[in-house]
Design a protein around this motif. Structure first.
Motif, mmCIF file in Angstrom:
data_model
loop_
_atom_site.group_PDB
_atom_site.id
_atom_site.type_symbol
_atom_site.label_atom_id
_atom_site.label_comp_id
_atom_site.label_asym_id
_atom_site.label_seq_id
_atom_site.Cartn_x
_atom_site.Cartn_y
_atom_site.Cartn_z
ATOM 1 N N GLY A 21 0.810 -1.214 0.000
ATOM 2 C CA GLY A 21 0.000 0.000 0.000
ATOM 3 C C GLY A 21 0.843 1.263 0.000
ATOM 4 O O GLY A 21 0.309 2.374 0.019
ATOM 5 N N PHE A 22 2.166 1.088 -0.051
ATOM 6 C CA PHE A 22 3.062 2.244 -0.037
ATOM 7 C C PHE A 22 2.760 3.216 -1.170
ATOM 8 O O PHE A 22 2.677 4.425 -0.963
ATOM 9 N N VAL A 23 2.610 2.686 -2.391
ATOM 10 C CA VAL A 23 2.377 3.564 -3.540
ATOM 11 C C VAL A 23 1.054 4.316 -3.390
ATOM 12 O O VAL A 23 0.959 5.490 -3.741
ATOM 13 N N ALA A 24 0.054 3.668 -2.841
ATOM 14 C CA ALA A 24 -1.226 4.345 -2.605
ATOM 15 C C ALA A 24 -1.055 5.483 -1.605
ATOM 16 O O ALA A 24 -1.596 6.590 -1.789
ATOM 17 N N GLN A 25 -0.297 5.233 -0.543
ATOM 18 C CA GLN A 25 -0.057 6.280 0.455
ATOM 19 C C GLN A 25 0.777 7.419 -0.129
ATOM 20 O O GLN A 25 0.520 8.598 0.150
ATOM 21 N N LEU A 26 1.758 7.072 -0.948
ATOM 22 C CA LEU A 26 2.593 8.088 -1.586
ATOM 23 C C LEU A 26 1.754 8.956 -2.513
ATOM 24 O O LEU A 26 1.859 10.194 -2.500
ATOM 25 N N LYS A 58 -0.322 11.444 -0.591
ATOM 26 C CA LYS A 58 0.463 12.584 -0.120
ATOM 27 C C LYS A 58 0.746 13.570 -1.253
ATOM 28 O O LYS A 58 0.835 14.781 -1.041
ATOM 29 N N LEU A 59 0.873 13.046 -2.476
ATOM 30 C CA LEU A 59 1.174 13.888 -3.622
ATOM 31 C C LEU A 59 0.015 14.799 -4.011
ATOM 32 O O LEU A 59 0.177 15.684 -4.849
ATOM 33 N N LYS A 60 -1.117 14.614 -3.412
ATOM 34 C CA LYS A 60 -2.252 15.485 -3.718
ATOM 35 C C LYS A 60 -1.973 16.924 -3.287
ATOM 36 O O LYS A 60 -2.388 17.878 -3.939
ATOM 37 N N GLY A 61 -1.247 17.079 -2.187
ATOM 38 C CA GLY A 61 -1.046 18.415 -1.643
ATOM 39 C C GLY A 61 0.293 19.049 -1.908
ATOM 40 O O GLY A 61 0.498 20.226 -1.620
ATOM 41 N N SER A 97 7.606 16.162 -1.270
ATOM 42 C CA SER A 97 8.855 16.202 -0.526
ATOM 43 C C SER A 97 9.474 14.817 -0.565
ATOM 44 O O SER A 97 8.756 13.808 -0.473
ATOM 45 N N ASP A 98 10.793 14.747 -0.712
ATOM 46 C CA ASP A 98 11.478 13.452 -0.631
ATOM 47 C C ASP A 98 11.220 12.791 0.717
ATOM 48 O O ASP A 98 11.334 11.567 0.845
ATOM 49 N N ASP A 99 10.862 13.599 1.706
ATOM 50 C CA ASP A 99 10.634 13.080 3.052
ATOM 51 C C ASP A 99 9.401 12.176 3.124
ATOM 52 O O ASP A 99 9.212 11.481 4.127
ATOM 53 N N PHE A 100 8.575 12.182 2.082
ATOM 54 C CA PHE A 100 7.400 11.298 2.074
ATOM 55 C C PHE A 100 7.814 9.845 2.258
ATOM 56 O O PHE A 100 7.111 9.066 2.905
ATOM 57 N N PHE A 101 8.962 9.473 1.705
ATOM 58 C CA PHE A 101 9.436 8.090 1.827
ATOM 59 C C PHE A 101 9.706 7.748 3.290
ATOM 60 O O PHE A 101 9.316 6.681 3.780
ATOM 61 N N GLN A 118 8.462 9.296 5.897
ATOM 62 C CA GLN A 118 7.202 9.356 6.645
ATOM 63 C C GLN A 118 6.435 8.041 6.549
ATOM 64 O O GLN A 118 5.767 7.628 7.504
ATOM 65 N N ILE A 119 6.532 7.384 5.421
ATOM 66 C CA ILE A 119 5.778 6.135 5.222
ATOM 67 C C ILE A 119 6.580 4.902 5.643
ATOM 68 O O ILE A 119 6.054 3.985 6.287
ATOM 69 N N LEU A 120 7.876 4.884 5.302
ATOM 70 C CA LEU A 120 8.687 3.688 5.508
ATOM 71 C C LEU A 120 9.715 3.807 6.628
ATOM 72 O O LEU A 120 10.378 2.826 6.978
ATOM 73 N N GLY A 121 9.891 5.021 7.177
ATOM 74 C CA GLY A 121 10.828 5.196 8.287
ATOM 75 C C GLY A 121 12.277 5.305 7.877
ATOM 76 O O GLY A 121 13.162 5.322 8.738
ATOM 77 N N LYS A 122 12.545 5.360 6.571
ATOM 78 C CA LYS A 122 13.911 5.511 6.061
ATOM 79 C C LYS A 122 13.885 6.517 4.921
ATOM 80 O O LYS A 122 12.912 6.567 4.159
ATOM 81 N N ASN A 123 14.979 7.307 4.817
ATOM 82 C CA ASN A 123 14.985 8.272 3.729
ATOM 83 C C ASN A 123 15.188 7.560 2.398
ATOM 84 O O ASN A 123 15.637 6.405 2.341
ATOM 85 N N VAL A 124 14.850 8.250 1.319
ATOM 86 C CA VAL A 124 14.810 7.611 0.009
ATOM 87 C C VAL A 124 16.187 7.143 -0.447
ATOM 88 O O VAL A 124 16.307 6.101 -1.120
ATOM 89 N N GLN A 125 17.244 7.863 -0.088
ATOM 90 C CA GLN A 125 18.578 7.437 -0.486
ATOM 91 C C GLN A 125 18.983 6.140 0.200
ATOM 92 O O GLN A 125 19.613 5.266 -0.400
#
Length: 240
Positions: free
Chosen positions: A201-206, A209-212, A215-219, A221-228
């Motif tokens: 469900g990660f992509v659905a949550q992402l 969030k993209l509606k508003g 931010s790279d921080d969305f990753f 916020q959802i998964l607890g680890k930064n995108v890098q």
């Protein structure tokens, strides 16, 4: 008393009624979920590519794919019904086959498919067009961070939908390949598939969030680890 056997004419009429009802139900299914209408037009029917589209793909099939792809997007994005906080208020999705270069592009709720691409494609063109339409239909329904989202991510989400629908072509990169997480298209689609495996469900949550905005921080916020960090772990998993 022996049962009455229907005549051949009566049976044919009954069969016609059943077929008619099936067609009607198919039309209702295609416009369910907010009465979305799906239209397709071949505006390049006199060209070689347009003729191939008409022969090997067809308007009716394309219209059905637009409907099926839309339903798949709503399921992928967990948007079962229209309304505030859910999916985009789109009332129709259209496809026009045109004598243009490239492959396809989407503007608003309108998809433009290149007849030149259809004419020059060497493989199973019907399956390829279906895959392209799943990608383009995603652009109709996905949120893009109000124009702020990374372009590679936007295209990656569209290819992610194509991937999950089973239309990934053989020439796509393998899992773990690519130079950057936001490289776009198949590279980002494979990465998003990995992220979704960590939290279904990660992509659905992402997308929500993209509606508003973006931010790279969305990753994180959802998964607890930064995108890098996620990208590095993804590469390490596949030894790439």
């Amino acid at each position: 008393m022996a049962p009455t056997v229907p005549s051949e004419t009566t049976m044919m009429r009954r069969a016609a009624v059943v077929v008619g009802l099936a067609s009607l139900l198919a039309g209702v299914a295609a416009t369910a979920g907010g009465a979305v209408r799906f239209r397709a037009t071949n505006a390049a029917s006199s060209t070689a590519g347009g003729k191939r589209f008409g022969r090997d793909v067809g308007v009716a099939y394309s219209r059905r794919v637009l409907s099926d792809a839309s339903s798949f997007c709503w399921k992928t994005f967990n948007q079962p019904s229209p309304g505030p906080g859910s999916r985009k208020p789109v009332s129709s999705v259209t496809l026009v086959v045109e004598d243009i270069g490239g492959v396809a592009f989407t503007s608003g709720n309108g998809i433009h498919l290149s007849a030149q691409y259809v004419g020059g494609y060497s493989g199973d063109v019907k399956t390829e067009v279906a895959g392209v339409l799943y990608h383009e239909v995603t652009h109709v329904w996905q949120w893009d961070g109000q124009g702020q989202a990374n372009g590679g991510l936007v295209e990656g989400i569209a290819d992610y939908v194509r991937l999950k629908a089973g239309y990934a072509p053989g020439h796509w990169v393998k899992p773990g390949q690519g130079d950057r997480w936001d490289q776009g298209y198949d590279v980002t689609a494979r990465f998003l598939d990995y992220c979704d495996s960590l939290k279904p469900g990660f992509v659905a949550q992402l997308n929500a969030k993209l509606k508003g905005g973006y931010s790279d921080d969305f990753f994180a916020q959802i998964l607890g680890k930064n995108v890098q960090q996620l990208w590095q772990e993804y590469k390490a998993k596949y030894g790439a």
